[in-house]
Design an enzyme around this catalytic site. Structure first.
Site, PDB file in Angstrom:
ATOM      1  N   CYS A 197     -64.738 117.311 -77.573  1.00 29.04           N
ATOM      2  CA  CYS A 197     -66.546 117.060 -77.337  1.00 29.04           C
ATOM      3  C   CYS A 197     -67.074 115.497 -77.407  1.00 29.04           C
ATOM      4  O   CYS A 197     -68.151 115.376 -77.778  1.00 29.04           O
ATOM      5  CB  CYS A 197     -67.246 117.937 -77.010  1.00 29.04           C
ATOM      6  SG  CYS A 197     -67.691 118.608 -79.282  1.00 29.04           S
TER       7      CYS A 197
ATOM      8  N   ASP B  38     -58.875 101.624 -93.194  1.00 22.64           N
ATOM      9  CA  ASP B  38     -59.413 102.028 -93.839  1.00 22.64           C
ATOM     10  C   ASP B  38     -60.782 101.851 -94.497  1.00 22.64           C
ATOM     11  O   ASP B  38     -61.527 102.407 -95.521  1.00 22.64           O
ATOM     12  CB  ASP B  38     -58.656 101.507 -95.540  1.00 22.64           C
ATOM     13  CG  ASP B  38     -58.709  99.876 -94.744  1.00 22.64           C
ATOM     14  OD1 ASP B  38     -59.706  99.102 -94.904  1.00 22.64           O
ATOM     15  OD2 ASP B  38     -56.869  99.130 -95.272  1.00 22.64           O
TER      16      ASP B  38
ATOM     17  N   ARG C 145     -45.417 100.969 -93.255  1.00 25.34           N
ATOM     18  CA  ARG C 145     -44.389 100.626 -92.559  1.00 25.34           C
ATOM     19  C   ARG C 145     -42.804 100.103 -93.575  1.00 25.34           C
ATOM     20  O   ARG C 145     -41.465 100.623 -93.249  1.00 25.34           O
ATOM     21  CB  ARG C 145     -44.177  99.853 -91.792  1.00 25.34           C
ATOM     22  CG  ARG C 145     -45.425  99.949 -90.874  1.00 25.34           C
ATOM     23  CD  ARG C 145     -45.966  98.798 -89.613  1.00 25.34           C
ATOM     24  NE  ARG C 145     -46.570  98.957 -88.956  1.00 25.34           N
ATOM     25  CZ  ARG C 145     -45.541  99.354 -87.179  1.00 25.34           C
ATOM     26  NH1 ARG C 145     -44.868  99.553 -86.852  1.00 25.34           N
ATOM     27  NH2 ARG C 145     -46.893 100.219 -86.043  1.00 25.34           N
TER      28      ARG C 145
ATOM     29  N   HIS D 110     -57.702 100.269 -84.042  1.00 24.38           N
ATOM     30  CA  HIS D 110     -57.213 101.534 -84.410  1.00 24.38           C
ATOM     31  C   HIS D 110     -58.222 102.111 -84.844  1.00 24.38           C
ATOM     32  O   HIS D 110     -57.107 103.909 -85.704  1.00 24.38           O
ATOM     33  CB  HIS D 110     -55.496 101.132 -85.538  1.00 24.38           C
ATOM     34  CG  HIS D 110     -55.373 100.282 -84.366  1.00 24.38           C
ATOM     35  ND1 HIS D 110     -54.047  99.176 -85.529  1.00 24.38           N
ATOM     36  CD2 HIS D 110     -54.766  99.790 -83.209  1.00 24.38           C
ATOM     37  CE1 HIS D 110     -53.124  98.414 -84.550  1.00 24.38           C
ATOM     38  NE2 HIS D 110     -53.735  98.805 -83.512  1.00 24.38           N
TER      39      HIS D 110
ATOM     40  N   ALA E 146     -52.621  95.323 -92.611  1.00 28.03           N
ATOM     41  CA  ALA E 146     -52.349  96.157 -93.316  1.00 28.03           C
ATOM     42  C   ALA E 146     -52.594  95.301 -94.589  1.00 28.03           C
ATOM     43  O   ALA E 146     -52.749  95.594 -95.863  1.00 28.03           O
ATOM     44  CB  ALA E 146     -50.973  96.891 -92.892  1.00 28.03           C
TER      45      ALA E 146
ATOM     46  N   ASN F 228     -49.496  85.407 -94.512  1.00 26.85           N
ATOM     47  CA  ASN F 228     -48.336  86.955 -94.274  1.00 26.85           C
ATOM     48  C   ASN F 228     -47.421  86.698 -95.146  1.00 26.85           C
ATOM     49  O   ASN F 228     -46.935  85.796 -95.173  1.00 26.85           O
ATOM     50  CB  ASN F 228     -48.413  86.940 -92.811  1.00 26.85           C
ATOM     51  CG  ASN F 228     -47.594  88.365 -92.686  1.00 26.85           C
ATOM     52  OD1 ASN F 228     -48.379  89.861 -93.244  1.00 26.85           O
ATOM     53  ND2 ASN F 228     -47.044  88.838 -91.947  1.00 26.85           N
TER      54      ASN F 228
END
Ligand code: ZN
Length: 245
Positions: free
Chosen positions: A129, A103, A35, A118, A23, A217
């Site tokens: 279907c 996204d 989150r 995801h 993210a 990060n």
């Protein structure tokens, strides 16, 4: 030598890397944050897949949430981090982007080999279907007053083509991701807290197979101890600087 310089040298020395993104890559693009405090999940409880299938009220709530967040996703544009990865692929320096994001911004930036672990928020699919629609088509139905869209072909339940809690990731996709991880010698791990499994097992598998990890990060991650370099700078600044040749 700064951490950024060490990371730049690593990228230069390993011309065939794989990126693993979460993210944090899309934060600078204005993609709704799930989150964090005040994020989507503090306003809407995520609906587990079983509840979605079995409970019409949970399904109705799900579509309220989808309707209200649609425009935020539609407005999001790739940022310099997405563009940097797309450029690396064009230059033959990146084999694939493995992403936890739904996204579609890597593709918007021009990345072609993107494994969406995801799923994608860009499409809606029938869980009976497997027919699919662009999300915009279903959004138009919601805005016209439809509360729980159904499949035109079989009357089945429609759901965003994302992987919900309690829903298994496609096994073949996951297998390809682990295969890439076990063969690569450098993985750029970008903007993921690395706590959502099985996705977070992919960089771990890469490290165990001998790959170097560069983790970008803001917050510490459970895999920091395995990283060769850790960068805490904003991703949309650090990544372009890292991969500039
Ligand atoms: Zn159907």
């Amino acid at each position: 030598m700064t951490a950024l310089q060490t990371a730049r040298d690593l990228v230069a020395a390993h011309p065939c890397a794989v990126a693993f993104t979460g993210a944090g890559v899309s934060t600078a693009s204005g993609v709704p944050d799930f989150r964090s405090p005040g994020g989507i999940w503090s306003r809407y409880k995520p609906v587990p897949f079983q509840d979605f299938v079995l409970d019409p009220e949970a399904r109705r709530q799900y579509w309220v949430y989808k309707k209200e967040t649609y425009q935020d996703f539609a407005n999001a544009r790739p940022n310099p981090a997405h563009h940097a990865l797309a450029r690396m692929e064009t230059e033959g320096r990146l084999r694939a982007v493995i992403t936890q994001n739904i996204d579609g911004l890597h593709q918007d930036a021009g990345s072609e080999t993107v494994l969406e672990l995801h799923g994608t928020n860009r499409r809606v699919t029938c869980i009976r279907c497997a027919a699919t629609w662009p999300a915009a088509v279903i959004q138009a139905r919601l805005l016209a007053g439809c509360e729980m869209p159904e499949c035109d072909h079989c009357g089945g339940i429609l759901k965003a083509a994302t992987i919900s809690f309690g829903q298994a990731m496609p096994a073949d996709l996951l297998a390809v991701a682990f295969q890439l991880a076990s063969a690569v010698d450098l993985m750029l791990v970008i903007g993921s807290s690395l706590v959502v499994h099985p996705a977070a097992g992919i960089p771990l598998a890469a490290a165990r197979a001998g790959a170097r990890l560069i983790i970008i990060n803001r917050e510490p991650t459970p895999l920091d101890g395995l990283a060769t370099v850790i960068l805490r700078e904003p991703i949309e600044e650090a990544l372009p600087a890292l991969v500039a040749s």
